[in-house]
Design a protein around this motif. Structure first.
Motif, short mmCIF file in Angstrom:
data_model
loop_
_atom_site.label_atom_id
_atom_site.label_comp_id
_atom_site.label_asym_id
_atom_site.label_seq_id
_atom_site.Cartn_x
_atom_site.Cartn_y
_atom_site.Cartn_z
N GLU A 71 10.72 -6.40 15.52
CA GLU A 71 11.62 -7.13 14.49
C GLU A 71 10.78 -7.80 13.29
O GLU A 71 10.97 -7.55 11.94
N SER A 72 9.95 -8.55 13.82
CA SER A 72 9.08 -9.20 12.82
C SER A 72 8.22 -8.66 11.97
O SER A 72 8.21 -8.77 10.93
N LEU A 73 7.58 -7.47 12.76
CA LEU A 73 6.85 -6.55 11.70
C LEU A 73 7.73 -5.90 10.73
O LEU A 73 7.43 -5.40 9.76
N GLN A 74 8.61 -5.21 11.34
CA GLN A 74 9.76 -4.39 10.42
C GLN A 74 10.01 -5.35 8.98
O GLN A 74 10.20 -4.95 8.14
N GLU A 75 10.35 -6.71 9.59
CA GLU A 75 10.80 -7.70 8.49
C GLU A 75 9.59 -7.88 7.42
O GLU A 75 9.80 -7.73 6.07
N ALA A 76 8.34 -7.91 7.90
CA ALA A 76 7.20 -8.05 7.07
C ALA A 76 6.92 -6.69 6.39
O ALA A 76 6.51 -6.84 5.03
N LEU A 77 7.03 -5.65 7.00
CA LEU A 77 7.04 -4.59 6.06
C LEU A 77 7.85 -4.39 5.05
O LEU A 77 7.59 -3.85 4.00
N ASP A 78 9.17 -4.56 5.41
CA ASP A 78 10.26 -4.55 4.28
C ASP A 78 9.97 -5.30 3.19
O ASP A 78 10.05 -5.02 2.05
N LYS A 79 9.72 -6.44 3.52
CA LYS A 79 9.04 -7.52 2.33
C LYS A 79 7.79 -6.87 1.56
O LYS A 79 7.97 -6.89 0.24
N LYS A 83 7.95 -5.64 -2.33
CA LYS A 83 6.82 -6.40 -3.22
C LYS A 83 6.11 -5.21 -3.81
O LYS A 83 5.77 -5.02 -5.23
N LEU A 84 5.58 -4.07 -2.97
CA LEU A 84 4.89 -3.11 -3.55
C LEU A 84 5.71 -2.16 -4.58
O LEU A 84 5.04 -1.71 -5.61
N LYS A 85 6.83 -1.90 -4.36
CA LYS A 85 7.88 -1.42 -5.11
C LYS A 85 7.71 -1.91 -6.60
O LYS A 85 7.77 -1.19 -7.55
N ALA A 86 8.12 -3.29 -6.51
CA ALA A 86 8.21 -4.14 -7.73
C ALA A 86 6.84 -4.01 -8.47
O ALA A 86 6.73 -3.95 -9.95
N ALA A 90 6.19 -2.22 -12.03
CA ALA A 90 5.59 -2.88 -13.27
C ALA A 90 4.32 -2.12 -13.80
O ALA A 90 4.04 -2.30 -15.25
N LYS A 91 3.47 -1.84 -12.97
CA LYS A 91 2.30 -1.38 -13.32
C LYS A 91 2.62 0.00 -14.27
O LYS A 91 2.16 0.51 -15.07
N ILE A 92 3.69 0.71 -13.69
CA ILE A 92 4.03 2.12 -14.33
C ILE A 92 4.93 1.87 -15.71
O ILE A 92 4.09 2.49 -16.79
N GLU A 93 5.43 0.75 -16.01
CA GLU A 93 5.84 0.39 -17.37
C GLU A 93 4.83 -0.10 -18.25
O GLU A 93 4.56 0.22 -19.23
#
Length: 209
Positions: A71-79, A83-86, A90-93
């Motif tokens: 659960e901890s790893l999944q939460e860290a992965l989701d974060k 962050k990677l998506k954001a 931003a890099k694409i724009e």
């Protein structure tokens, strides 16, 4: 007689009470003995049950710890994914903006070259029209005869607007170009030499006369 009957009744009653107490005592002793026997027999079962319970507790503890870790790893992965998506968005724009700016700058720099090449292309079309027909130009460019005719007209107009005179090449220039494309064989004499060779020489008699 009466006293004898009463004595007998009292004797039976006392005997019965004594037997009941004895029976209860014996039953209690038997029950205690049976309980002790069962407890002794159950000791190995209890020991094994306790060991199994300990194993189950250990398994449950490990499983619970694993679930908490997952659960901890999944939460860290989701974060990290968010962050990677954001960051990627931003890099694409930014890349789009940089590309648009570079294209704008490149188009400004290429405008002069494109205009010069357009005039050069128009000159080539008009020069081609002096020696070739609309059908010839259509064949070369893969267009219709009508489109070739319109292209020649528009090219001529573009040259006139730019103040460039599209003159038809002279015959000497055309011959020189043809000779350059098809040189004479090695050892062949020029045309004027051939004419001189064909002209008869003056006879000595006529010369002396």
């Amino acid at each position: 007689m009466a006293s004898t009957n009463e004595a007998a009744t009292r004797s039976r009653r006392l005997h019965t009470v004594k037997n009941v107490e004895q029976n209860v005592k014996e039953a209690r002793q038997k029950a205690l003995a049976a309980q002790q026997r069962i407890e002794i027999l159950a000791k190995p079962l209890n020991a094994v049950s306790q060991k199994l319970a300990r194993l189950e507790r250990e398994s449950s503890s490990v499983e619970a710890a694993g679930e908490r870790r997952i659960e901890s790893l999944q939460e860290a992965l989701d974060k990290k994914i968010e962050k990677l998506k954001a960051d990627t968005a931003a890099k694409i724009e930014q890349t789009k903006k940089d590309t648009a700016a570079k294209l704008t700058e490149l188009q400004k720099n290429q405008q002069g070259s494109e205009d010069a090449l357009a005039l050069e292309y128009a000159q080539a079309v008009v020069q081609f029209s002096f020696g070739g027909s609309n059908a010839d130009l259509a064949t070369v460019l893969g267009i219709t005869n009508k489109a070739a005719k319109e292209l020649i007209a528009s090219s001529t107009e573009d040259l006139e607007k730019a103040g460039i005179s599209a003159k038809q090449p002279t015959e000497s220039a055309a011959a020189a170009a043809a000779e350059k494309e098809d040189p004479a064989p090695a050892g062949a004499l020029p045309a004027d030499h051939e004419a001189a060779a064909e002209k008869p020489a003056d006879s000595p008699t006529l010369a002396s006369a």
